[in-house]
Write a protein that holds these residues in place. Sequence first.
Motif, PDB file in Angstrom:
ATOM      1  N   VAL A  13      41.115  46.145  43.235  1.00 54.97           N
ATOM      2  CA  VAL A  13      40.465  45.931  41.938  1.00 54.97           C
ATOM      3  C   VAL A  13      41.165  44.812  41.187  1.00 54.97           C
ATOM      4  CG1 VAL A  13      39.928  46.986  39.728  1.00 54.97           C
ATOM      5  CG2 VAL A  13      39.700  48.313  41.813  1.00 54.97           C
ATOM      6  N   THR A  14      42.504  44.864  41.196  1.00 53.87           N
ATOM      7  CA  THR A  14      43.269  43.833  40.506  1.00 53.87           C
ATOM      8  C   THR A  14      42.923  42.455  41.029  1.00 53.87           C
ATOM      9  OG1 THR A  14      45.051  45.429  40.383  1.00 53.87           O
ATOM     10  CG2 THR A  14      45.587  43.162  39.886  1.00 53.87           C
ATOM     11  N   VAL A  15      42.899  42.341  42.369  1.00 54.56           N
ATOM     12  CA  VAL A  15      42.644  41.037  42.965  1.00 54.56           C
ATOM     13  C   VAL A  15      41.248  40.560  42.609  1.00 54.56           C
ATOM     14  CG1 VAL A  15      42.292  39.862  45.151  1.00 54.56           C
ATOM     15  CG2 VAL A  15      44.286  41.286  44.823  1.00 54.56           C
ATOM     16  N   THR A  20      37.917  36.768  39.658  1.00 48.80           N
ATOM     17  CA  THR A  20      36.836  36.478  38.728  1.00 48.80           C
ATOM     18  C   THR A  20      37.322  35.613  37.569  1.00 48.80           C
ATOM     19  OG1 THR A  20      36.097  38.699  39.231  1.00 48.80           O
ATOM     20  CG2 THR A  20      34.951  37.550  37.480  1.00 48.80           C
ATOM     21  N   GLY A  21      38.457  36.009  37.010  1.00 44.84           N
ATOM     22  CA  GLY A  21      39.019  35.230  35.914  1.00 44.84           C
ATOM     23  C   GLY A  21      39.325  33.809  36.344  1.00 44.84           C
ATOM     24  N   LEU A  22      39.905  33.675  37.510  1.00 42.30           N
ATOM     25  CA  LEU A  22      40.255  32.349  38.033  1.00 42.30           C
ATOM     26  C   LEU A  22      39.006  31.495  38.187  1.00 42.30           C
ATOM     27  CD1 LEU A  22      42.751  30.872  39.110  1.00 42.30           C
ATOM     28  CD2 LEU A  22      42.089  31.580  41.377  1.00 42.30           C
ATOM     29  N   TYR A  23      37.921  32.127  38.717  1.00 41.19           N
ATOM     30  CA  TYR A  23      36.681  31.387  38.915  1.00 41.19           C
ATOM     31  C   TYR A  23      36.134  30.884  37.577  1.00 41.19           C
ATOM     32  CZ  TYR A  23      31.826  30.425  39.787  1.00 41.19           C
ATOM     33  OH  TYR A  23      30.614  29.807  39.824  1.00 41.19           O
ATOM     34  N   ILE A  24      36.158  31.764  36.559  1.00 37.31           N
ATOM     35  CA  ILE A  24      35.643  31.326  35.256  1.00 37.31           C
ATOM     36  C   ILE A  24      36.462  30.154  34.746  1.00 37.31           C
ATOM     37  CG2 ILE A  24      35.194  32.007  32.878  1.00 37.31           C
ATOM     38  CD1 ILE A  24      34.826  34.799  33.754  1.00 37.31           C
ATOM     39  N   VAL A  25      37.780  30.261  34.892  1.00 38.98           N
ATOM     40  CA  VAL A  25      38.630  29.199  34.350  1.00 38.98           C
ATOM     41  C   VAL A  25      38.360  27.880  35.065  1.00 38.98           C
ATOM     42  CG1 VAL A  25      40.992  28.432  34.058  1.00 38.98           C
ATOM     43  CG2 VAL A  25      40.404  30.773  33.580  1.00 38.98           C
ATOM     44  N   ILE A  26      38.181  27.929  36.390  1.00 31.87           N
ATOM     45  CA  ILE A  26      37.994  26.670  37.113  1.00 31.87           C
ATOM     46  C   ILE A  26      36.587  26.136  36.932  1.00 31.87           C
ATOM     47  CG2 ILE A  26      38.122  25.530  39.344  1.00 31.87           C
ATOM     48  CD1 ILE A  26      39.965  27.659  40.280  1.00 31.87           C
ATOM     49  N   GLY A  37      37.793  33.868  30.299  1.00 30.99           N
ATOM     50  CA  GLY A  37      38.208  34.019  31.690  1.00 30.99           C
ATOM     51  C   GLY A  37      39.698  34.228  31.806  1.00 30.99           C
ATOM     52  N   LEU A  38      40.426  33.495  30.998  1.00 28.54           N
ATOM     53  CA  LEU A  38      41.882  33.619  31.011  1.00 28.54           C
ATOM     54  C   LEU A  38      42.303  35.019  30.596  1.00 28.54           C
ATOM     55  CD1 LEU A  38      43.826  31.415  31.766  1.00 28.54           C
ATOM     56  CD2 LEU A  38      44.239  31.012  29.369  1.00 28.54           C
ATOM     57  N   SER A  39      41.571  35.597  29.610  1.00 26.09           N
ATOM     58  CA  SER A  39      41.990  36.936  29.185  1.00 26.09           C
ATOM     59  C   SER A  39      41.608  37.967  30.238  1.00 26.09           C
ATOM     60  CB  SER A  39      41.420  37.285  27.810  1.00 26.09           C
ATOM     61  OG  SER A  39      40.039  37.243  27.829  1.00 26.09           O
ATOM     62  N   SER A  44      43.885  41.666  34.473  1.00 27.41           N
ATOM     63  CA  SER A  44      44.158  42.026  35.870  1.00 27.41           C
ATOM     64  C   SER A  44      45.661  42.142  36.089  1.00 27.41           C
ATOM     65  CB  SER A  44      43.552  40.994  36.808  1.00 27.41           C
ATOM     66  OG  SER A  44      44.381  39.876  36.921  1.00 27.41           O
ATOM     67  N   VAL A  45      46.426  41.310  35.385  1.00 26.36           N
ATOM     68  CA  VAL A  45      47.882  41.424  35.519  1.00 26.36           C
ATOM     69  C   VAL A  45      48.379  42.728  34.901  1.00 26.36           C
ATOM     70  CG1 VAL A  45      50.068  40.337  34.964  1.00 26.36           C
ATOM     71  CG2 VAL A  45      48.134  38.953  35.583  1.00 26.36           C
TER      72      VAL A  45
END
Lengths: 128, 143, 168
Positions: A13-15, A20-26, A37-39, A44-45
């Motif tokens: 789930v974390t990954v 997802t967050g990484l995809y939004i940011v990029i 996305g960053l939040s 996840s962290v």
Amino acid sequence: MIGELFEHFSYLVTVFLMVTGLYIVIARGNLIKKLVGLSIFQTSVYLLYIAPGKLLGGTAPILAPQYGIYSNPLPHVLILTAIVVGVATLALGLALAVRIREAYGTIEEDEITALDNARQDMERDPDR
Amino acid sequence: MENNLVLRVVGKLLIPFILLFAVYVQFHGDFGPGGGFQAGVIFAAGIVFYAIIFGLDQARRIVPDRLVETMLALGVLIYAGVGVAGLFLGGNFLDYFVLDRNPVHGQHRGIFWVEVGVAITVCGVMLKIFYMFASRGQREEDA
Amino acid sequence: MAITAVVLTLRRNLFAVVVLSGLYSFLMATVLVALDAVDVAMTEAAVGAGISTVLLLGALHLCKSEESRSTRSPWLPLALASSVGVLLIYGALGLPDFADPNAPIHQHVVPRYLQNEVDVPNVVTAVLASFRGYDTLGETTVVFTAGAGIIALLRRRKSSTEKNRDGK
């Protein structure tokens, strides 16, 4: 293999959230969307830290004579401060976005780059 | 939103309890879930709620900017001051055991003041951020 | 929660995104309660769903609330992100099982924290304010600095611009 994946379900789930967050940011050019996305990446962290601290049959780490097993309090402390610092930095990012919007009239990354390039060309042209 | 009767009444009913809950979370943090960070955020949320319902100017009259900015710095100073007090009483920086003759009571005292400092700073920062964003929007509307 | 996150990526209307992120925060808080982290859940619910939603809405009010259609193709970021994901899953398989009492995280300093030396029942508070006091002092300073930065960024100096005009 499947059983092993099931035992590591919290990590999966974390990954997933992190990706997802990484995809939004990029992939997204909008600065506010990037901050959301960053939040998500950040939450996840939180999960990554909190999940290993859980013990089956444990309770929240508030000491009382009738309980023997407690979940690990250390990650809770770390993440507690991380959340508050996270919202403070999110607000700082939003403030920057607002200022960018005032300076450029847009918060889309592509348009900002285009405006920057145009301005550089303008500055270069008088020299020629 | 300022003329919505339901919101005004419900807000008036709820806000004292939100603020009271924040104080409870602050001082009961040793025994149940809670502490300075949560209390500061909940307190700020209560005032933000008030500002949304009754208007920013009204909220600013009750919690003025100068007070918020003072809170910002005061919290960190209280926290650091507890550490320095430990130094003066013959311990290390942030050493709570020397704050009272009974070391356990000293710990309690240290934790209490540190949490107060944290709550004040967090509450001040959250309110300040909200005021900054909201007042900027208001001026843009006027212009 | 995962569904919320996916919908979040797809929506272009930023207002919907903000409301969904508030929902996401509440779901996250629920998960945290299930994981016994009550203090953290409380903070997440108050901060994530309360304050940051208000802040995002405030920022949206100042900016445009519709995201423009991206001109770049989404496949490269998608491929990059999913390859990172596969790599992370491969790494995660080497980590201890969920709720394994023998995991290293439960072995090191935590037994001492749980001995309750400072006589404060909520261990989270004790660790936060006493054992890791330096950390928390640093965090408070970070929050303070962020507040100061926002004041510096967003304060509109009406008087100074007027002075400039007078000078000119």
